[in-house]
Design an enzyme around this catalytic site. Structure first.
Site, short mmCIF file in Angstrom:
data_model
loop_
_atom_site.label_atom_id
_atom_site.label_comp_id
_atom_site.label_asym_id
_atom_site.label_seq_id
_atom_site.Cartn_x
_atom_site.Cartn_y
_atom_site.Cartn_z
N ARG A 1 22.02 10.43 -12.93
CA ARG A 1 21.93 11.28 -11.74
C ARG A 1 21.33 10.59 -10.52
NH1 ARG A 1 22.14 14.01 -16.02
NH2 ARG A 1 20.83 12.33 -16.73
N THR A 2 20.21 9.93 -10.71
CA THR A 2 19.49 9.41 -9.55
C THR A 2 20.33 8.35 -8.83
OG1 THR A 2 17.45 9.80 -10.77
CG2 THR A 2 17.29 8.44 -8.80
N ARG B 1 14.55 1.76 -8.98
CA ARG B 1 13.93 2.31 -10.20
C ARG B 1 13.45 1.13 -11.03
NH1 ARG B 1 16.36 6.87 -14.14
NH2 ARG B 1 15.55 8.10 -12.39
N LYS C 1 17.03 -14.26 -15.33
CA LYS C 1 16.76 -15.72 -15.39
C LYS C 1 15.29 -16.01 -15.10
CE LYS C 1 21.18 -16.43 -13.06
NZ LYS C 1 21.68 -16.78 -11.73
N HIS D 1 8.28 10.10 -9.42
CA HIS D 1 9.72 10.19 -9.18
C HIS D 1 9.90 11.13 -7.96
CE1 HIS D 1 13.93 10.09 -9.75
NE2 HIS D 1 14.03 10.46 -11.01
N1 CP Z 1 16.57 13.06 -13.49
C1 CP Z 1 16.82 11.75 -13.58
O1 CP Z 1 16.03 10.91 -13.13
O2 CP Z 1 17.99 11.45 -14.22
P1 CP Z 1 18.56 9.98 -14.43
O3 CP Z 1 17.60 9.25 -15.33
O4 CP Z 1 19.92 10.17 -15.04
O5 CP Z 1 18.61 9.32 -13.09
#
Ligand code: CP
Length: 312
Positions: free
Chosen positions: A51-52, A101, A80, A129
């Site tokens: 999603r993110t 991320r 590497k 998050h």
């Molecule tokens: N909610 C969320 O962070 O989903 P993903 O890990 O799929 O990005």
């Protein structure tokens, strides 16, 4: 650090959050406003995501910008031995915004400190998050008509769950009452309970996901027990299936109750909940697109003027 970076939800005021909600609402009605022409955005995902990453990339594409990046760090030179600092400095030569991320807590702050390009934290370990939190706030606002004075029950992995940590911190501006439902191994960490105490936030802790808790909630925020955060797989097996929400458990719940979940889910919401009108988690994920369009514009200092007259 570029002051337009979004590293932690704590960097946003109540007014910032309401402004982002207004802008997200505008983009929900105008998702293809091509306001990012000429901008290039990097998505650097050192941890898996559906999603993110995809909603951030869709957000850029729909706004007319371009995307570079990777979804698997094994295909980048970090495999590497290149350091995060060097990777960020290199990518900063190419783009206007970095969305990252990383599995390490604090990685987003570190990245933001070594570049002048704004950085949006798309999740750093068990820490934060913030873009998820903004889409959660937008979802709560849309379904409840307000963010103020709500009773929010958080269920599952409250120890490692970065989404619940960020949401808890954001809600300090909105006078919430929290219920924390978790087994002893996955309780809300003391630092977040201390945060509640310092900010006058009411909370109670429960090991039982009881009707008394469910029937007095405005929002139930389910979370997955995250296998990837456990070093001992036996510990994970012991706790992974302790809390499952089933449709029959919602029979006496409030009419305004909505079930949220950042997703992905494993076993914590039974499939028979999906058709209940109170299940909101798929709409919540859709809201991520519009919220992230707003966050990208904010980080780039781009103002779709029209949103200011928009009523969410
Ligand atoms: N909610 C969320 O962070 O989903 P993903 O890990 O799929 O990005």
């Amino acid at each position: 650090m570029n002051t337009d970076s979004l590293v932690t939800i704590d960097g946003l005021t109540r007014e910032d959050m309401l402004d982002i909600i207004r802008m997200a609402s505008y983009f929900e009605e105008h998702p293809n406003h091509r306001i990012l022409e000429g901008k290039v955005v990097a998505t650097l995902f050192f941890e898996p995501s559906t999603r993110t990453r995809l909603s951030f990339e869709t957000a850029v594409n729909r706004l007319g910008g371009r995307i570079i990046g990777f979804s698997d760090a094994a295909t980048s030179s970090s495999s590497k031995g290149e350091t995060l600092k060097d990777t960020i400095k290199m990518v900063s030569n190419y783009v206007d915004l970095i969305i990252m991320r990383h599995y390490l807590e604090g990685a987003a702050r570190y990245a933001a400190e070594v570049t002048d390009v704004p950085v949006i934290n798309a999740g750093d370990g068990a820490n934060q998050h913030p873009s998820q939190t903004m889409l959660d706030l937008y979802s709560i606002y849309k379904t409840q008509g307000t963010l103020d004075g709500l009773t929010i029950t958080m269920v599952g992995d409250l120890k490692y769950g970065r989404t619940v940590h960020s949401l808890l911190m954001a809600m300090r501006h909105f006078n919430p009452t929290f219920r924390f439902v978790a087994c002893n191994e996955l309780r809300m960490p003391d630092e977040y309970k201390l945060f509640c105490d310092k900010n006058g936030i009411r909370y109670s802790e429960h090991t039982d996901f009881s009707p008394a808790v469910i029937d007095t909630s405005d929002i139930i925020y389910m979370t997955r027990v995250q296998r990837e955060r456990f070093t001992d797989i036996m510990e994970y097996e012991k706790v992974k299936d302790l809390y499952t929400l089933r449709n029959s458990m919602l029979d006496s719940s409030r009419p305004n109750l909505r079930i949220l979940h950042p997703l992905p889910r494993v076993n914590e919401i039974a499939y028979d909940v999906d058709d209940n009108p109170k299940a909101y988690y798929f709409d919540q994920a859709r809201n991520g697109l519009f919220t992230r369009q707003a966050l990208i514009c904010r980080a780039l200092g781009i103002d779709p003027l029209a949103y200011k007259n928009h009523r969410p």
